[in-house]
Design a protein around this motif. Structure first.
Motif, PDB file in Angstrom:
ATOM      1  N   LYS A 148     -28.986  -6.623 -47.052  1.00  0.00           N
ATOM      2  CA  LYS A 148     -28.338  -6.996 -45.789  1.00  0.00           C
ATOM      3  C   LYS A 148     -27.002  -7.696 -46.050  1.00  0.00           C
ATOM      4  O   LYS A 148     -26.004  -7.409 -45.395  1.00  0.00           O
ATOM      5  N   LYS A 149     -26.959  -8.594 -47.029  1.00  0.00           N
ATOM      6  CA  LYS A 149     -25.730  -9.289 -47.380  1.00  0.00           C
ATOM      7  C   LYS A 149     -24.685  -8.290 -47.894  1.00  0.00           C
ATOM      8  O   LYS A 149     -23.505  -8.374 -47.550  1.00  0.00           O
ATOM      9  N   ASP A 151     -24.471  -5.113 -47.078  1.00  0.00           N
ATOM     10  CA  ASP A 151     -24.007  -4.359 -45.916  1.00  0.00           C
ATOM     11  C   ASP A 151     -22.989  -5.163 -45.117  1.00  0.00           C
ATOM     12  O   ASP A 151     -21.985  -4.611 -44.634  1.00  0.00           O
ATOM     13  N   GLN A 152     -23.208  -6.476 -45.001  1.00  0.00           N
ATOM     14  CA  GLN A 152     -22.258  -7.331 -44.270  1.00  0.00           C
ATOM     15  C   GLN A 152     -20.921  -7.399 -45.015  1.00  0.00           C
ATOM     16  O   GLN A 152     -19.858  -7.415 -44.399  1.00  0.00           O
ATOM     17  N   LYS A 154     -19.625  -5.048 -46.883  1.00  0.00           N
ATOM     18  CA  LYS A 154     -18.951  -3.754 -46.724  1.00  0.00           C
ATOM     19  C   LYS A 154     -18.213  -3.673 -45.388  1.00  0.00           C
ATOM     20  O   LYS A 154     -17.172  -3.036 -45.298  1.00  0.00           O
ATOM     21  N   GLU A 155     -18.780  -4.300 -44.369  1.00  0.00           N
ATOM     22  CA  GLU A 155     -18.197  -4.255 -43.042  1.00  0.00           C
ATOM     23  C   GLU A 155     -16.913  -5.067 -42.940  1.00  0.00           C
ATOM     24  O   GLU A 155     -16.088  -4.813 -42.077  1.00  0.00           O
ATOM     25  N   THR A 156     -16.753  -6.061 -43.800  1.00  0.00           N
ATOM     26  CA  THR A 156     -15.564  -6.912 -43.694  1.00  0.00           C
ATOM     27  C   THR A 156     -14.408  -6.413 -44.503  1.00  0.00           C
ATOM     28  O   THR A 156     -14.340  -5.555 -45.237  1.00  0.00           O
TER      29      THR A 156
END
Length: 156
Positions: A148-149, A151-152, A154-156
């Motif tokens: 989850k971390k 994935d977060q 990658k989004e930024t």
């Protein structure tokens, strides 16, 4: 283990009696050695439980922030690890000295010692299963949090 049909002793009891006979010092030494191995195993399990619970203090916040699935897995893992520690501590503190169990009937004494050893091993087997389940849940929680971390990030 123990007594078989018609009050006869188990093969293990009979073999130990045949090997040691009236040489109780050798028999006591062998039984003490076996119980010492089990005690060391219980101490290893207790240490692993302590290590896992200590690491949770450092990573627990990140795992909880990752969501309800990882939080649930973390809590389930901690419960299993705590149960393992409790079983191991019970096994370690449930002491009865070999010399307290000595009796005139050597076969009965061997039988009682084997029964005690096997019960100790059964507790440790339960502790090992609980510890493994706890570690699987705990590591799953950490893995979910890491994904989850990631994935977060990658989004930024």
């Amino acid at each position: 283990f123990g007594r078989g049909r018609r009050g006869a002793y188990s093969l293990e009891v009979e073999m130990l009696y045949e090997i040691y006979g009236s040489k109780l010092d050798g028999l006591i030494s062998m039984m003490a050695s076996q119980l010492g191995i089990l005690k060391m195993e219980a101490q290893v399990f207790t240490g692993l439980c302590g290590l896992a619970l200590t690491v949770t203090g450092f990573s627990g916040g990140n795992v909880i922030r990752a969501g309800s699935v990882s939080s649930t897995m973390l809590v389930i893992g901690i419960v299993f690890i705590f149960v393992s520690a409790a079983i191991s501590i019970f096994a370690l503190t449930n002491i009865k000295w070999i010399t307290q169990m000595i009796m005139r009937d050597t076969r009965l004494w061997i039988h009682n010692m084997i029964t005690r050893r096997d019960a100790f091993k059964m507790y440790l087997n339960m502790s090992a299963v609980s510890l493994c389940l706890g570690l699987v849940c705990y590591l799953s929680a950490v893995s979910i949090a890491a994904v989850k971390k990631g994935d977060q990030l990658k989004e930024t």
